[in-house]
Motif scaffolding. Structure first.
Motif, PDB file in Angstrom:
ATOM      1  N   ARG A  28       0.841  -1.212   0.000  1.00 20.66           N
ATOM      2  CA  ARG A  28       0.000   0.000   0.000  1.00 20.66           C
ATOM      3  C   ARG A  28       0.873   1.258   0.000  1.00 20.66           C
ATOM      4  O   ARG A  28       0.636   2.180  -0.782  1.00 20.66           O
ATOM      5  CB  ARG A  28      -0.937  -0.021   1.209  1.00 20.66           C
ATOM      6  N   THR A  29       1.897   1.278   0.829  1.00 21.34           N
ATOM      7  CA  THR A  29       2.784   2.439   0.911  1.00 21.34           C
ATOM      8  C   THR A  29       3.500   2.681  -0.411  1.00 21.34           C
ATOM      9  O   THR A  29       3.585   3.820  -0.882  1.00 21.34           O
ATOM     10  CB  THR A  29       3.810   2.248   2.042  1.00 21.34           C
ATOM     11  N   LYS A  30       4.002   1.618  -1.035  1.00 24.04           N
ATOM     12  CA  LYS A  30       4.691   1.755  -2.323  1.00 24.04           C
ATOM     13  C   LYS A  30       3.746   2.269  -3.408  1.00 24.04           C
ATOM     14  O   LYS A  30       4.134   3.095  -4.232  1.00 24.04           O
ATOM     15  CB  LYS A  30       5.291   0.418  -2.760  1.00 24.04           C
ATOM     16  N   LEU A  31       2.506   1.786  -3.397  1.00 19.49           N
ATOM     17  CA  LEU A  31       1.530   2.240  -4.388  1.00 19.49           C
ATOM     18  C   LEU A  31       1.197   3.721  -4.186  1.00 19.49           C
ATOM     19  O   LEU A  31       1.113   4.483  -5.152  1.00 19.49           O
ATOM     20  CB  LEU A  31       0.259   1.392  -4.309  1.00 19.49           C
ATOM     21  N   ILE A  36      -0.665   6.576  -6.578  1.00 15.45           N
ATOM     22  CA  ILE A  36      -2.018   6.012  -6.575  1.00 15.45           C
ATOM     23  C   ILE A  36      -2.762   6.524  -5.342  1.00 15.45           C
ATOM     24  O   ILE A  36      -2.208   6.561  -4.245  1.00 15.45           O
ATOM     25  CB  ILE A  36      -1.954   4.472  -6.614  1.00 15.45           C
ATOM     26  N   ARG A  37      -4.016   6.929  -5.549  1.00 16.65           N
ATOM     27  CA  ARG A  37      -4.816   7.457  -4.437  1.00 16.65           C
ATOM     28  C   ARG A  37      -4.920   6.433  -3.312  1.00 16.65           C
ATOM     29  O   ARG A  37      -5.051   5.231  -3.580  1.00 16.65           O
ATOM     30  CB  ARG A  37      -6.220   7.836  -4.905  1.00 16.65           C
ATOM     31  N   PRO A  38      -4.854   6.863  -2.045  1.00 16.29           N
ATOM     32  CA  PRO A  38      -4.870   5.937  -0.905  1.00 16.29           C
ATOM     33  C   PRO A  38      -6.004   4.903  -0.908  1.00 16.29           C
ATOM     34  O   PRO A  38      -5.731   3.727  -0.645  1.00 16.29           O
ATOM     35  CB  PRO A  38      -4.924   6.857   0.309  1.00 16.29           C
ATOM     36  N   GLY A  67      10.761   4.064  -9.294  1.00 16.33           N
ATOM     37  CA  GLY A  67      11.152   4.597  -8.001  1.00 16.33           C
ATOM     38  C   GLY A  67      10.552   5.940  -7.638  1.00 16.33           C
ATOM     39  O   GLY A  67       9.822   6.066  -6.671  1.00 16.33           O
ATOM     40  N   ASN A  68      10.843   6.957  -8.425  1.00 18.85           N
ATOM     41  CA  ASN A  68      10.366   8.305  -8.115  1.00 18.85           C
ATOM     42  C   ASN A  68       9.368   8.798  -9.147  1.00 18.85           C
ATOM     43  O   ASN A  68       9.116   9.991  -9.245  1.00 18.85           O
ATOM     44  CB  ASN A  68      11.557   9.274  -8.057  1.00 18.85           C
ATOM     45  N   ARG A  69       8.783   7.889  -9.889  1.00 25.60           N
ATOM     46  CA  ARG A  69       7.883   8.276 -10.978  1.00 25.60           C
ATOM     47  C   ARG A  69       6.430   8.091 -10.577  1.00 25.60           C
ATOM     48  O   ARG A  69       6.046   7.080 -10.022  1.00 25.60           O
ATOM     49  CB  ARG A  69       8.191   7.416 -12.195  1.00 25.60           C
ATOM     50  N   ASP A  70       5.616   9.060 -10.879  1.00 26.45           N
ATOM     51  CA  ASP A  70       4.185   9.005 -10.618  1.00 26.45           C
ATOM     52  C   ASP A  70       3.537   8.168 -11.718  1.00 26.45           C
ATOM     53  O   ASP A  70       3.618   8.510 -12.895  1.00 26.45           O
ATOM     54  CB  ASP A  70       3.619  10.432 -10.623  1.00 26.45           C
ATOM     55  N   VAL A  71       2.913   7.048 -11.333  1.00 30.80           N
ATOM     56  CA  VAL A  71       2.332   6.150 -12.344  1.00 30.80           C
ATOM     57  C   VAL A  71       1.204   6.810 -13.115  1.00 30.80           C
ATOM     58  O   VAL A  71       0.869   6.359 -14.210  1.00 30.80           O
ATOM     59  CB  VAL A  71       1.839   4.810 -11.731  1.00 30.80           C
ATOM     60  N   ARG A  72       0.619   7.870 -12.593  1.00 26.33           N
ATOM     61  CA  ARG A  72      -0.450   8.564 -13.319  1.00 26.33           C
ATOM     62  C   ARG A  72       0.073   9.219 -14.589  1.00 26.33           C
ATOM     63  O   ARG A  72      -0.691   9.523 -15.492  1.00 26.33           O
ATOM     64  CB  ARG A  72      -1.116   9.598 -12.415  1.00 26.33           C
ATOM     65  N   GLY A  99      -5.796  -3.082 -10.337  1.00 25.39           N
ATOM     66  CA  GLY A  99      -5.826  -1.663 -10.670  1.00 25.39           C
ATOM     67  C   GLY A  99      -7.142  -1.232 -11.290  1.00 25.39           C
ATOM     68  O   GLY A  99      -7.737  -0.226 -10.903  1.00 25.39           O
ATOM     69  N   ILE A 100      -7.621  -2.016 -12.224  1.00 28.47           N
ATOM     70  CA  ILE A 100      -8.883  -1.679 -12.895  1.00 28.47           C
ATOM     71  C   ILE A 100     -10.061  -1.823 -11.933  1.00 28.47           C
ATOM     72  O   ILE A 100     -10.883  -0.913 -11.801  1.00 28.47           O
ATOM     73  CB  ILE A 100      -9.079  -2.556 -14.143  1.00 28.47           C
ATOM     74  N   GLY A 101     -10.117  -2.953 -11.240  1.00 25.26           N
ATOM     75  CA  GLY A 101     -11.231  -3.204 -10.312  1.00 25.26           C
ATOM     76  C   GLY A 101     -11.309  -2.194  -9.192  1.00 25.26           C
ATOM     77  O   GLY A 101     -12.383  -1.692  -8.848  1.00 25.26           O
ATOM     78  N   CYS A 102     -10.151  -1.881  -8.623  1.00 23.51           N
ATOM     79  CA  CYS A 102     -10.132  -0.940  -7.492  1.00 23.51           C
ATOM     80  C   CYS A 102     -10.381   0.501  -7.939  1.00 23.51           C
ATOM     81  O   CYS A 102     -10.971   1.286  -7.208  1.00 23.51           O
ATOM     82  CB  CYS A 102      -8.800  -1.054  -6.743  1.00 23.51           C
ATOM     83  N   SER A 103      -9.950   0.843  -9.150  1.00 23.11           N
ATOM     84  CA  SER A 103     -10.214   2.194  -9.672  1.00 23.11           C
ATOM     85  C   SER A 103     -11.708   2.391  -9.905  1.00 23.11           C
ATOM     86  O   SER A 103     -12.245   3.469  -9.653  1.00 23.11           O
ATOM     87  CB  SER A 103      -9.443   2.431 -10.970  1.00 23.11           C
ATOM     88  N   ILE A 104     -12.361   1.353 -10.388  1.00 27.03           N
ATOM     89  CA  ILE A 104     -13.805   1.435 -10.634  1.00 27.03           C
ATOM     90  C   ILE A 104     -14.561   1.470  -9.317  1.00 27.03           C
ATOM     91  O   ILE A 104     -15.515   2.238  -9.149  1.00 27.03           O
ATOM     92  CB  ILE A 104     -14.277   0.244 -11.509  1.00 27.03           C
TER      93      ILE A 104
END
Length: 106
Positions: A28-31, A36-38, A67-72, A99-104
């Protein structure tokens, strides 16, 4: 040996176990660190830890260049390419479905 003398050592070991961070909390912390939104990160971490082994989670952690890149800021194609580079179809499937399921859901 006196059993009472062992109690402090046993208590210290139990507390040390409680103090360690769970794999789900680490994921969770890495995401979240990746942008990624909490709520989505919590959902994804739960699903990923349930479906991937610790070895697979460690391999995922080694995903280069995040590492330091925003996946968005990454395209879906780039994310899929990086996941596929790990050469584990189960990791690709679990991460994308989570990712898809949790975003929805969030």
């Amino acid at each position: 040996m006196n059993r009472l003398a062992l109690l402090p050592a046993l208590a210290a070991m139990m507390l040390a176990g409680c103090a360690s961070v769970s794999p789900e909390a680490k994921v969770r912390t890495k995401l979240i660190d990746a942008g990624i939104r909490p709520p989505v990160a919590s959902c994804m971490a739960e699903r990923m830890v349930d479906r991937l082994s610790l070895v697979q989670l460690r391999r995922l952690q080694s995903l280069g260049g995040l590492g330091n890149r925003d996946v968005r800021e990454m395209s879906v194609d780039e994310l899929v390419r990086r996941l596929r580079a790990l050469q584990d179809p189960e990791i690709v499937s679990v991460v994308l479905k989570a990712g898809i399921g949790c975003s929805i859901a969030s």
